[in-house]
Enzyme design. Structure first.
Site, PDB file in Angstrom:
ATOM      1  N   MET A 157       0.429  29.141  41.126  1.00 55.47           N
ATOM      2  CA  MET A 157       1.590  29.758  41.749  1.00 55.47           C
ATOM      3  C   MET A 157       2.797  29.764  40.803  1.00 55.47           C
ATOM      4  O   MET A 157       2.813  29.081  39.788  1.00 55.47           O
ATOM      5  CB  MET A 157       1.941  29.022  43.044  1.00 55.47           C
ATOM      6  CG  MET A 157       0.829  29.065  44.091  1.00 55.47           C
ATOM      7  SD  MET A 157       1.192  28.172  45.608  1.00 55.47           S
ATOM      8  CE  MET A 157       2.453  29.213  46.343  1.00 55.47           C
ATOM      9  N   HIS A 158       3.781  30.566  41.162  1.00 56.24           N
ATOM     10  CA  HIS A 158       5.136  30.556  40.578  1.00 56.24           C
ATOM     11  C   HIS A 158       5.288  31.249  39.226  1.00 56.24           C
ATOM     12  O   HIS A 158       6.405  31.420  38.750  1.00 56.24           O
ATOM     13  CB  HIS A 158       5.685  29.131  40.432  1.00 56.24           C
ATOM     14  CG  HIS A 158       5.486  28.250  41.618  1.00 56.24           C
ATOM     15  ND1 HIS A 158       5.908  28.605  42.873  1.00 56.24           N
ATOM     16  CD2 HIS A 158       4.907  27.024  41.741  1.00 56.24           C
ATOM     17  CE1 HIS A 158       5.609  27.619  43.723  1.00 56.24           C
ATOM     18  NE2 HIS A 158       4.998  26.669  43.064  1.00 56.24           N
TER      19      HIS A 158
ATOM     20  N   ASP B 193      -3.159  28.732  44.907  1.00 55.47           N
ATOM     21  CA  ASP B 193      -4.290  27.818  44.765  1.00 55.47           C
ATOM     22  C   ASP B 193      -4.392  26.797  45.894  1.00 55.47           C
ATOM     23  O   ASP B 193      -5.480  26.560  46.434  1.00 55.47           O
ATOM     24  CB  ASP B 193      -4.250  27.113  43.404  1.00 55.47           C
ATOM     25  CG  ASP B 193      -2.891  26.524  43.061  1.00 55.47           C
ATOM     26  OD1 ASP B 193      -1.970  26.561  43.901  1.00 55.47           O
ATOM     27  OD2 ASP B 193      -2.741  26.027  41.929  1.00 55.47           O
TER      28      ASP B 193
END
Length: 481
Positions: free
Chosen positions: A79-80, A236
């Site tokens: 992520m991110h 995830d």
């Protein structure tokens, strides 16, 4: 047949799952991280594509008949990350990853520009999230910012290559600081605070919804009889929750991957941004996930293995299956800074209590205990939000270590459960989302809980010993900003 592709930080893992939810085959290819400056963490998006395609090529070679029958594909991903694309949908620079700490100053600017940030997103602005990275780009690489036409997180870029469609699911989007978490939609105010608009964003879908179809030429490459549906997928950890059936309030699980997290699904938002608790949309409608996150978990063990010049398996083998007592050495697992509860990208790791008698086993045990103590911090931050953890399942590569799971049970003082194949939980969860996007089945029918293969119960003597050590361990933290 269904495919789950997990675009992780250290590897891309792909699993092939049949209609009975049995994993028929899997393939994995490693990824590398670049750190052009201290505190920076980047990956070339081309790596993701090469690795993902290599796993699918490998499955075609070993299980071509089964791969040909794939109807749905689910994606999960780290992520991110900020993947910036130009007007031709080409990456403008390497992706800035979740564990990059360069944008600390921009977090303060973002919260000043948009005071409603925490109330709307359910999160505190932290350097790992996507939005502060765009402010950093605007300041330090203005030409790149001006040329940016589309911002995607890693798995959304993989989907773009696979399908030609720019689509993101709401779980991954909620890790950007641009999403209104309650409305599950982009926030125009959030985007404006970083100089962006909805035109810079992909279309949003739920994780279990159809998002696109595989390109015809790629379906032919892998011998597929049709063009499989690609689901919205998930970040995830939400994908891991789907993989282990954590779809109801009252469940909790620990992710022991490169990073770590203690996560709890909720039917309503139970935000605690002041303690750096993360609020994410779940991969299924009308559910959220509250998470305490640590930036280094299994990566701490990998660091120790590099330090001693042996494999992780060789490091763990002498420890046995259970600790007898806490290590005399203490370890702060802040190798890349920390999130929950400190939100401190500048802090770094520490070994404390070394002596002439300290051996390798004491250090390795301290590394495992340090990660467990950091997860105890996450537990307490979640407790402050009204979320009590009574037991937890474990997924991720670290779940293979019985010794580590026993440490966790005793530090957290709750039963810890593991599954067979827990290290592929996110990819398996992604495959489930791919199936749901095709069949429209009831979520609870597909997202069942796998059979637990072992439970690690707390031992009173050890829980007391670890409880005595925890306050002294916490005293080792000293902010560096």
């Amino acid at each position: 047949m269904y495919l789950g592709i997990d675009l992780g930080t250290s590897a891309v893992k792909t699993v092939l799952v049949d209609d009975t939810q049995r994993v028929i085959a899997s393939a994995s290819r490693p990824l590398t991280i670049a750190s052009p400056q201290p505190g920076h963490s980047e990956q070339d998006p081309a790596q993701w594509i090469d690795a993902a395609f290599a796993t699918l090529d490998a499955l075609k070679a070993s299980h071509g008949q089964e791969l040909a029958a794939v109807k749905g594909i689910g994606l999960s991903g780290q992520m991110h990350g900020a993947t910036l694309l130009d007007a031709g949908l080409r990456p403008l620079r390497p992706c800035i990853l979740w564990n990059d700490g360069r944008a600390a100053a921009e977090c303060r600017v973002l919260e000043q520009r948009w005071p409603a940030l925490r109330a709307v997103t359910g999160n505190k602005a932290m350097p790992g999230f996507t939005a502060p990275k765009l402010l950093w780009i605007a300041t330090h690489e203005p030409d790149i910012f001006a040329a940016t036409k589309l911002v995607l997180q890693p798995k959304a870029y993989l989907r773009l290559v696979l399908s030609g469609e720019a689509v993101e699911d709401v779980s991954d989007a909620s890790g950007s600081l641009w999403l209104d978490a309650a409305r599950r939609d982009w926030s125009d105010a959030a985007l404006a605070a970083t100089g962006l608009t909805r035109e810079h964003m992909p279309r949003l879908v739920e994780g279990c919804a159809p998002a696109a179809r595989l390109r015809s030429e790629l379906a032919r490459r892998w011998g597929m009889t049709g063009r499989p549906v690609i689901a919205g997928g998930a970040g995830d950890n939400p994908a891991g929750a789907i993989g282990i059936g954590a779809i109801q309030p009252g469940t909790a699980f620990i992710s022991l991957g490169t990073s770590g997290a203690l996560l709890a699904p909720t039917a309503t938002i139970a935000a605690n941004p002041d303690r750096a608790v993360h609020t994410f949309c779940h991969a299924i409608p009308d559910m959220w996930i509250q998470a305490g996150a640590i930036l280094s978990a299994a990566s701490c063990l990998a660091w120790a293995a590099r330090l001693f010049g042996v494999t992780e398996t060789e490091l763990l083998a002498p420890l046995g299956s259970r600790p007898r007592a806490p290590s005399p050495v203490s370890f702060l697992p802040y190798l890349a800074g920390e999130r929950t509860p400190h939100d401190d990208p500048a802090v770094r790791g520490m070994l404390d209590g070394l002596s002439h008698g300290t051996d390798r086993n004491a250090i390795v045990q301290a590394v495992l205990e340090g990660v467990a103590f950091a997860l105890a911090d996450c537990r307490d931050a979640l407790s402050d939000a009204g979320i009590a953890i009574a037991e937890a399942d474990v997924i991720g590569g670290g779940s293979r270590s019985s010794f580590w799971l026993s440490v966790l049970a005793n530090v957290l003082n709750v039963p810890i459960h593991c599954f067979a194949g827990g290290e592929t939980g996110a990819a398996f969860g992604a495959a489930r989302l791919g199936r749901l996007a095709v069949t429209g089945e009831a979520i609870a029918t597909v997202c069942t809980r796998p059979q637990r293969v072992e439970t690690f119960e707390p031992d009173t003597g050890l829980t007391d010993a670890y409880a005595e050590r925890l306050p002294a361990w916490r005293e080792l933290y000293r902010p560096r900003h």
